[in-house]
Every structure is written in structure tokens, then in C-alpha cells.
Design a protein around this motif. Structure first.
Motif, PDB file in Angstrom:
ATOM      1  N   GLN A 155      10.754  70.856  54.399  1.00 45.95           N
ATOM      2  CA  GLN A 155      11.586  71.807  55.179  1.00 45.95           C
ATOM      3  C   GLN A 155      11.538  72.115  56.512  1.00 45.95           C
ATOM      4  O   GLN A 155      11.920  73.065  57.051  1.00 45.95           O
ATOM      5  N   SER A 156      10.875  71.214  57.184  1.00 47.75           N
ATOM      6  CA  SER A 156      10.542  71.683  58.622  1.00 47.75           C
ATOM      7  C   SER A 156      10.404  70.273  59.289  1.00 47.75           C
ATOM      8  O   SER A 156      10.202  69.034  58.941  1.00 47.75           O
ATOM      9  N   ASP A 157      10.657  70.309  60.816  1.00 50.01           N
ATOM     10  CA  ASP A 157      10.397  69.045  61.712  1.00 50.01           C
ATOM     11  C   ASP A 157      11.270  67.947  61.357  1.00 50.01           C
ATOM     12  O   ASP A 157      12.527  68.455  60.903  1.00 50.01           O
ATOM     13  N   ARG A 198      12.768  67.116  57.579  1.00 49.35           N
ATOM     14  CA  ARG A 198      14.162  67.596  57.047  1.00 49.35           C
ATOM     15  C   ARG A 198      15.075  67.052  57.780  1.00 49.35           C
ATOM     16  O   ARG A 198      16.217  66.620  57.345  1.00 49.35           O
TER      17      ARG A 198
END
Length: 546
Positions: free
Chosen positions: A500-502, A505
Motif C-alpha cells: 500500500q505504500s512506496d 504500490r
């Protein structure tokens, strides 16, 4: 306490200096004026068979409540009594060890007995364990002789340890942070503790089964549930873990009887492996069961029962000596020392063979002795692994190279974890430029849902440095179209909390947008060394900001 100074005359004889007054001499307990020496009953100061009486020992122990030893000042505090002659000092006192009192004899100074000498000023200690043991009745010369020999050996060991430690520090700054001789000793203890833990847990499981049978109860086993509903992502650990839900497998339920019997047999088989110091592959377990008339429909059913036992014991199958087939390799300047039976103490440098070494039970459990490496490069493909070895990547970038051979086996992930934690080496991951390569990197970093019941198989600080979807565009790499299965997998990973991050995603979204994928070998379009000369240096520099 009274000092008695004398001049040695012959064996066991002494003479009181004329400077002492008669009353001072009389205060020296045990001195026999008529014989000109100390009596045997009170302990000789000059004789060959000096002994300390039970009365002196009892008096010392009953009046002392707290004793401390200061090795820096060679001072012993407490109420124990001391006898001296020149530089020789001897102390007997009582020490509390657990629930028992222990007689302790401390000897300091320079001793010589029958050609065996100890000229160091260290403190030598010998304990007489157990209540009711009278240290005073034991011949002190034997104690001194034993302590002298032990002291010489200990001094040599300390000297060798110091030389080894200094050599290790001069050769490797990494090992000075917690490895070398001290770390090796600690790791050996850890391996022994792990084996003992497995044995203890298996014995407890067996006792429970027998207890239920003796009490007329159908035996049952509680297993942590590995259902999707019981698997949660732990943000602190940065990996999947199991929740609190458990399932019961009981011999009372006819539907559980088959799997219950398989599980108990497997516990018996594992106990035999651990006690005999042997290893087994997953395939070996499948066929070994047939010798005991334990029926598995196929390999998958056998593997499932092994995973059940892992969940029951909260230990990886490798901890109870069951391993998959070896397929990963490692290469680099790392000296290891084997700990497996029959090879204990043998050392090997992992750069000695140009094809590297397979990562199996003996290598993953070996101790790390020395290295000049400053990083670990984990690559998905064997071809790239070979290219890196040929191009001396291990020297140019001071790296240890690991071939994960696709999805990294547990033994490889465990070894990567050890390299990161014990040697403080950063781990960088290179995979193919597709959704499956990205997932391979994530499993090394945070584990998998299938292994949510296990720990020590992750490297949370590992960094995925390529091949990214954006690299395909940047370096104009040859590509292939993504399949429907690839697209489906991308959408599945987008629902995973770890993506969900960096870059995790953003690269997934770019893969879906491009609908193209590539491989590590695609850099060969620009030359065989393009990946080592240009791509790898750029990605390692970029990794500093990740």
C-alpha cells in the motif's frame, strides 16, 4: 587475623622471627611451640599437606552473610578468614548457589608445587558443591595443584582468544560488531538451546497423549488455525502472524482420526531425527511413513501434516531437521565453520568454488567467522548469479551473492536473515521485472501468509532495487505481454496491506498500465556486462534514498 612470618627450613618447618613478642605468637592459633611448627589439626602454613580445619571453615561460613570478590584490587570482602605466606593467599567462604550453600576456595598469588608453577596474579577458584561437604578436610595442596593447572590452561585460552579477536577485528569491521569468537560461542549455545527446546516440546506432547489414554480420555491436540480469517498483518513486526483462534484435532472424532494419527507419528519421527542428529527431506518423510503403515495420499498431504506440527510447536520444520531439496546457492568472501556432527570445527570460505555452494542444512546452521563483505545481493536467477561471479561483483561491490532460485526456500530466507542480523549487512534484492518478481522480494522482506505461524524468516529492512516496471521504460528493455494470470495477480497484491505504500504500490499500478513484463537477462541486449557495469551501480546508489 594474625600474621605469622617465618623462614622456611626444610619441608613443613618454619621459624618465628625474633621480632615477634610471645603474646603475639600465642595468638597465632595452631602454633605448636614445642615442635616449632603448626600442628596438623589446625592447618600447616609451611607444610606440604596443609589443610584447613572444619572449625575454621564453619566459623567463617556461619558469620558471613554477603561476600563479594573484587578482581581489580585482589581484595576479598566478607567475614571469611585468611592465611598468608608471602604472596600466597587463600580464602574459604560460604556462597549461596540456588538452594544450597557452597564452600569456595580462592587462591591468589604465586604458587609452585612439584615443578608446576603459576606466576600470574589472577584469582583461581574451586568449588565444592553440596551441603554437608567439608572443604577443610580436603587436602589444600591438591586444590592448589588443580587450580594451577586450570589456571595455566585458562591463561592460554584467554591469550589465544585475544589473538583471534584482534585478528578478526583487523580483517573485518563487520565481525567486530558482534561476531567472531564471542558471537560464535553464543550461536552454538543458541543452536543447542533450540534443539533442547524441540526435545522438551515433543516430550510434553507425548506425555499429554499418554496421560489422556491412562485417564480413559480420547487424546486431542490444539492447533493454531491457519485460516485466512485468523491471519493478520502485524505492522510492528512487518509480517503476517496468526491470531488466537485454534482448532481441535481429536481421536474421538472419526473424521479427525486419520490426520491425528499422522500428526502423532510425525512427532515420533521428528523426535527420532533430533535425538539421532539426522536430517530428512520432505520427500523422505513421505516414504518413511510407509514403513510404519502410515498412509499419505500424496506429497501434499504429507507436507500439510508437517506444517501442522510446525504450528503446534511454533517452530520451523528446519528446527526439527526436515528440509526441502537444496536449490539455492551462495558465493562471496565469508568464512564459515560447520556445526553439524562429524564436521564440527571445519572451516570454509564461500568464495573457494566458482559455482558457489548450495544452501543446505549444514551451511544455513554454520557459524560466521570472518568476512570483508559490506552487503548481500539476493538475485532471482541462476544465470545472473553466474554472471555476477564472473564479473567479480563480490570484489567490486564487496558483496555476498545469493541465488534464490525463484521463490527463496526457507533455508535461504533464514540465511539471509542471519547475514542481516548477525553481520549487520544490508540486503538488496534483484528480481525479474514482473509481478511475481515483486512478490519474491516481498516474501524475503516480510514473509508469506503460509508461514504466518513462524518467525525468523524475514528481513524487514531488505530493499527491492529492481527490475521495476519503471526500469523497463527507463532502460528500454525487451518485453513480453502480461498474461491474464499476471493481471489477476497484480489485482490480488493490490489488496495486500504490504503493497500500500512506496514503490510497491506505484510499481504494481505501472505494471497494470503497461501490461508488459521483462527479465533480468534482458540487459544482455546492450552487452553481457551492462547489468554489472551500469544498472547495478545506479540501483545501489538509488537504494540509499529508499
Amino acid at each position: 587475623m594474625v600474621r605469622v612470618k617465618g623462614k622456611k627450613k626444610g619441608k613443613g618447618k618454619g621459624e618465628v622471627k625474633s621480632g615477634y613478642k610471645a603474646k603475639d605468637r600465642d595468638k597465632a592459633k595452631g602454633y605448636d611451640k614445642s615442635r616449632g611448627r603448626y600442628s596438623r589439626e589446625k592447618g600447616r602454613v609451611r607444610g606440604r599437606s596443609r589443610s584447613i580445619s572444619k572449625e575454621r571453615n564453619s566459623s567463617s561460613s556461619s558469620s558471613s552473610s554477603s561476600k563479594m570478590v573484587s578482581s581489580n584490587s585482589n581484595r576479598i570482602t566478607g567475614s571469611g578468614k585468611m592465611m598468608r605466606r608471602g604472596k600466597k593467599k587463600e580464602q574459604i567462604y560460604r556462597e549461596r548457589v540456588g538452594s544450597k550453600d557452597t564452600d569456595v576456595i580462592k587462591v591468589m598469588g604465586s604458587y609452585s608445587y612439584k615443578g608446576v608453577s603459576n606466576n600470574s596474579s589472577r584469582i583461581s577458584m574451586k568449588r565444592v558443591e553440596g551441603e554437608g561437604v567439608d572443604a577443610g578436610k580436603m587436602d589444600v595442596k591438591d586444590k592448589v595443584k588443580g587450580d594451577v593447572k586450570k589456571g595455566s590452561v585458562a591463561a592460554e585460552e584467554r591469550k589465544a582468544s585475544t589473538i583471534s579477536s584482534n585478528s578478526s577485528n583487523s580483517n573485518s569491521s563487520r565481525l567486530s560488531t558482534g561476531t567472531g569468537t564471542g558471537m560464535k560461542r553464543k550461536d552454538i549455545e543458541s543452536q543447542r538451546e533450540k534443539r533442547n527446546k524441540v526435545k522438551t516440546m515433543l516430550v510434553e506432547l507425548g506425555k499429554k497423549i499418554y496421560s489422556d489414554l491412562d485417564n480413559g480420555i480420547f487424546p486431542e491436540v490444539y492447533i493454531p488455525s491457519r485460516s485466512v480469517a485468523n491471519i493478520v498483518y502485524d505492522k510492528r513486526l512487518r509480517q503476517y502472524v496468526l491470531g488466537d483462534a485454534k482448532i481441535v484435532r481429536s481421536a474421538k472424532n472419526i473424521r479427525h482420526l486419520r490426520s491425528f494419527t499422522q500428526l502423532i507419528w510425525l512427532a515420533f519421527f521428528v523426535d527420532k531425527l533430533v535425538n539421532e542428529g539426522k536430517t530428512s527431506t520432505l520427500r523422505d518423510v513421505y516414504y518413511s511413513a510407509q514403513a510404519f503403515n502410515i498412509d499419505f495420499e500424496d506429497q501434499a498431504e504429507s507436507d500439510h501434516i508437517i506444517t501442522d506440527l510446525e504450528a503446534v510447536l511454533s517452530l520451523a520444520r528446519e528446527d526439527f531437521n526436515i528440509y526441502p531439496e537444496e536449490r539455492s546457492s551462495i558465493f562471496g568472501d565469508l568464512t564459515i565453520e560447520y556445526t553439524v556432527p562429524g564436521y564440527e570445527g571445519k572451516r570454509l570460505n564461500l568464495s573457494d568454488h566458482p559455482d558457489g555452494y548450495l544452501i543446505g542444512p549444514s551451511l544455513s546452521s554454520a557459524e560466521f567467522i570472518d568476512t570483508s563483505a559490506e552487503m548481500v545481493l539476493a538475485v532471482e536467477k541462476g544465470g545472473i548469479f553466474t554472471r555476477f561471479v564472473e564479473e567479480n561483483v563480490h570484489k567490486r561491490f564487496k558483496a555476498i551473492i545469493v541465488d534464490t532460485a525463484g521463490q527463496a526456500p526457507r533455508s535461504t530466507r533464514y540465511l539471509l536473515m542471519r547475514l542481516n542480523r548477525e553481520l549487520n549487512l544490508p540486503v538488496y534484492i534483484l528480481t525479474d521485472g514482473d509481478v511475481y518478481g515483486e512478490h519474491i522480494a516481498m516474501v524475503i522482506k516480510s514473509g508469506s501468509a503460509n508461514a504466518a505461524h513462524l518467525r525468523e524468516l524475514t528481513v524487514p529492512d531488505a530493499k527491492w532495487i529492481g527490475v521495476w516496471a519503471s526500469d523497463i521504460q527507463k532502460y528500454r528493455l525487451p518485453t513480453d505481454p502480461m498474461t491474464e494470470q499476471d493481471v489477476k495477480r497484480c489485482h490480488e497484491l493490490k489488496q495486500d496491506p504490504r503493497y500500500q505504500s512506496d514503490i510497491w504500490r506505484s510499481e504494481l499500478e505501472l505494471f497494470l498500465k503497461m501490461r508488459r513484463k521483462s527479465e533480468l537477462e534482458a540487459f544482455a541486449k546492450y552487452g553481457l556486462t551492462k547489468i554489472t557495469d551500469d544498472y547495478l551501480p545506479e540501483k545501489l546508489e538509488m537504494a540509499k534514498s529508499l
